[in-house]
Design a protein around this motif. Sequence first.
Motif, PDB file in Angstrom:
ATOM      1  N   PHE B  16       0.833  -1.201   0.000  1.00  0.00           N
ATOM      2  CA  PHE B  16       0.000   0.000   0.000  1.00  0.00           C
ATOM      3  C   PHE B  16       0.870   1.255   0.000  1.00  0.00           C
ATOM      4  O   PHE B  16       0.551   2.244  -0.645  1.00  0.00           O
ATOM      5  N   ASN B  17       1.974   1.169   0.720  1.00  0.00           N
ATOM      6  CA  ASN B  17       2.913   2.299   0.774  1.00  0.00           C
ATOM      7  C   ASN B  17       3.452   2.617  -0.617  1.00  0.00           C
ATOM      8  O   ASN B  17       3.559   3.782  -1.012  1.00  0.00           O
ATOM      9  N   LEU B  18       3.798   1.564  -1.366  1.00  0.00           N
ATOM     10  CA  LEU B  18       4.305   1.755  -2.730  1.00  0.00           C
ATOM     11  C   LEU B  18       3.229   2.421  -3.587  1.00  0.00           C
ATOM     12  O   LEU B  18       3.501   3.333  -4.370  1.00  0.00           O
ATOM     13  N   SER B  19       2.013   1.947  -3.418  1.00  0.00           N
ATOM     14  CA  SER B  19       0.904   2.502  -4.190  1.00  0.00           C
ATOM     15  C   SER B  19       0.649   3.961  -3.804  1.00  0.00           C
ATOM     16  O   SER B  19       0.498   4.829  -4.672  1.00  0.00           O
ATOM     17  N   PHE B  20       0.639   4.234  -2.508  1.00  0.00           N
ATOM     18  CA  PHE B  20       0.343   5.607  -2.096  1.00  0.00           C
ATOM     19  C   PHE B  20       1.496   6.546  -2.429  1.00  0.00           C
ATOM     20  O   PHE B  20       1.285   7.752  -2.582  1.00  0.00           O
ATOM     21  N   GLY B  21       2.707   6.001  -2.577  1.00  0.00           N
ATOM     22  CA  GLY B  21       3.820   6.835  -3.041  1.00  0.00           C
ATOM     23  C   GLY B  21       3.495   7.447  -4.401  1.00  0.00           C
ATOM     24  O   GLY B  21       3.760   8.616  -4.661  1.00  0.00           O
ATOM     25  N   LYS B  22       2.881   6.644  -5.270  1.00  0.00           N
ATOM     26  CA  LYS B  22       2.491   7.153  -6.586  1.00  0.00           C
ATOM     27  C   LYS B  22       1.373   8.185  -6.447  1.00  0.00           C
ATOM     28  O   LYS B  22       1.351   9.198  -7.135  1.00  0.00           O
ATOM     29  N   VAL B 123      -8.465  10.921 -10.443  1.00  0.00           N
ATOM     30  CA  VAL B 123      -7.018  10.923 -10.658  1.00  0.00           C
ATOM     31  C   VAL B 123      -6.309  10.153  -9.539  1.00  0.00           C
ATOM     32  O   VAL B 123      -5.495   9.260  -9.784  1.00  0.00           O
ATOM     33  N   LEU B 124      -6.648  10.492  -8.286  1.00  0.00           N
ATOM     34  CA  LEU B 124      -5.887   9.950  -7.160  1.00  0.00           C
ATOM     35  C   LEU B 124      -6.275   8.502  -6.836  1.00  0.00           C
ATOM     36  O   LEU B 124      -5.409   7.662  -6.589  1.00  0.00           O
ATOM     37  N   THR B 129      -5.572   2.468  -7.075  1.00  0.00           N
ATOM     38  CA  THR B 129      -6.053   1.113  -7.364  1.00  0.00           C
ATOM     39  C   THR B 129      -5.285   0.476  -8.522  1.00  0.00           C
ATOM     40  O   THR B 129      -5.013  -0.726  -8.489  1.00  0.00           O
ATOM     41  N   SER B 130      -4.928   1.288  -9.512  1.00  0.00           N
ATOM     42  CA  SER B 130      -4.222   0.686 -10.647  1.00  0.00           C
ATOM     43  C   SER B 130      -2.816   0.249 -10.234  1.00  0.00           C
ATOM     44  O   SER B 130      -2.330  -0.791 -10.682  1.00  0.00           O
ATOM     45  N   ASP B 194      -5.333  18.416   5.411  1.00  0.00           N
ATOM     46  CA  ASP B 194      -4.985  17.057   5.782  1.00  0.00           C
ATOM     47  C   ASP B 194      -6.160  16.135   5.534  1.00  0.00           C
ATOM     48  O   ASP B 194      -7.308  16.570   5.456  1.00  0.00           O
ATOM     49  N   GLY B 195      -5.845  14.873   5.360  1.00  0.00           N
ATOM     50  CA  GLY B 195      -6.896  13.899   5.049  1.00  0.00           C
ATOM     51  C   GLY B 195      -6.363  12.489   5.071  1.00  0.00           C
ATOM     52  O   GLY B 195      -5.262  12.237   5.576  1.00  0.00           O
ATOM     53  N   SER B 196      -7.151  11.598   4.529  1.00  0.00           N
ATOM     54  CA  SER B 196      -6.759  10.178   4.519  1.00  0.00           C
ATOM     55  C   SER B 196      -7.148   9.543   3.198  1.00  0.00           C
ATOM     56  O   SER B 196      -8.112   9.954   2.562  1.00  0.00           O
ATOM     57  N   LEU B 197      -6.385   8.549   2.848  1.00  0.00           N
ATOM     58  CA  LEU B 197      -6.767   7.674   1.753  1.00  0.00           C
ATOM     59  C   LEU B 197      -7.033   6.307   2.366  1.00  0.00           C
ATOM     60  O   LEU B 197      -6.192   5.789   3.090  1.00  0.00           O
TER      61      LEU B 197
END
Lengths: 131, 222
Positions: B16-22, B123-124, B129-130, B194-197
Motif C-alpha cells: 500500500f505504501n508503494l501505491s500511495f507513493g504514486k 485521478v488519485l 487502485t491501478s 490534511d486527510g486520509s486515503l
Amino acid sequence: MENRKKIILIVDDEKINLDVVVGLLRDHYKMLVATNGEQALSRATANPPPDLILLDVMMPDMDGYEVCRRLKTNPSTQHIPVIFLTGIMELSLGLCGDESVGLTLGAVAYVHKPIDPAILLACLQTHLTID
Amino acid sequence: MSLLTDIEEDAFKELFNLSFGKVASTLSEMVDSEVALKVPFFCTLHGQSVSAYVQSLYGMAISLVGMRFRFVFPPDNAIAGMAVLILRGTKIGHFLDAWYGGHVPEETLAYVEEEAMPLAGDVLLYTCTSSLSALFGSDVDCEKPQFFKGTTEDLPGFLALPDLPGFSPSEPQAEEDRLLLLRVDFSLVGKDVDGSLLTWMGGYGLPRLRSEIDHFIATHMV
C-alpha cells in the motif's frame, strides 16, 4: 430587444478552472465548455454560436493564441469577442509573451487567474454590450 | 484473531505504501506542494462498521470521494473493493485553493467542490487502485468516483462494496463479512490541508491476496 441568455464559451484544459468560471457565470449566462483547442473551434461554430469566448492561453497541443488566430481567420467566428485567461505567474515568467500578443491577434481583453469575480463579470458585461 | 501474520501485515502495508507513493507524487503535482505521509495503518473490520470507523476519524459531517473497484484475476476470480479520499471538512476549501492556484470564490465553492472533487478522486484513487492491481498482478475495473457530502448516517449505502457479476469471489470463508482496510493519513505541507486515503476489500479475497503477498515477501522482503 433580445432577451435570450447570452452564451459564453469557456476554454481551459484544467477542470478546476472550468468549474470556477462556470460556477461564477452560470446564473448569468448560458455556459459552453471546451477542454482543448480543437473542441473550442468546433463549439465556436455551433448554432447558435457563443456570444463571447473566454480562452485560456496555456493549453497542450494547441495554445490559446493559435485558437484565437484560427477564430479570427474564419468568417463565421471572427466576430466573436475573445477574452484571454492567463495566470499572473505565466505572464510574469514570460511563458506566454506579454498581453500585446493576444490583443494583436484580435482579442479584446485579458483577465488574470486566479479570477476576481467582479472583474470577470464587469469585463464580460462591457464586451457583450459593445458587441 | 488477526487474519494476517505480522510479516504478511507488514508486506500488505508495504504494498500500500508503494501505491500511495504514486498517489502522493500525483497529488503533489496537482497542488504544487510537498505531501507528508504517515505510516500506513491496517485493520480488519465488519462491513457494517465502516461508516462508524470513518466517523471515529472525521466526525459525523463528512465530505469524501469514493470509488468502487474490482481486482479481476482471470479467468473468473475477483475481489471487490472501495477506495476513498477524505479531506478534513473545513479543509476542502484550502485543498481547492491549492489545486486552483488561488482563492476559489466563496460563492462558487459548493459548485466547484461538487464538480471538482470527483475528478480529484478519479485521478488519485485510480492511481492508487491501478498501482495496487499491478502489484497484485490483477486487472482492475473501476467505477466512476462519486462525491458524498452529508452525515455518516447516510454513508453505509455509499460505502458498500460493488457486486461481482459473473465472478466467483474466491471461496467463502469465516472472514467473508470481514473487510481488509488500509489507511494512510497525509497532509499538504504549508497548505493547511490534511486527510486520509482508505482502501478496503472483501475479506473473502484474502486467500488470493495472501498468495500475492507471500510472493511479494519472497521477492522483496527476504
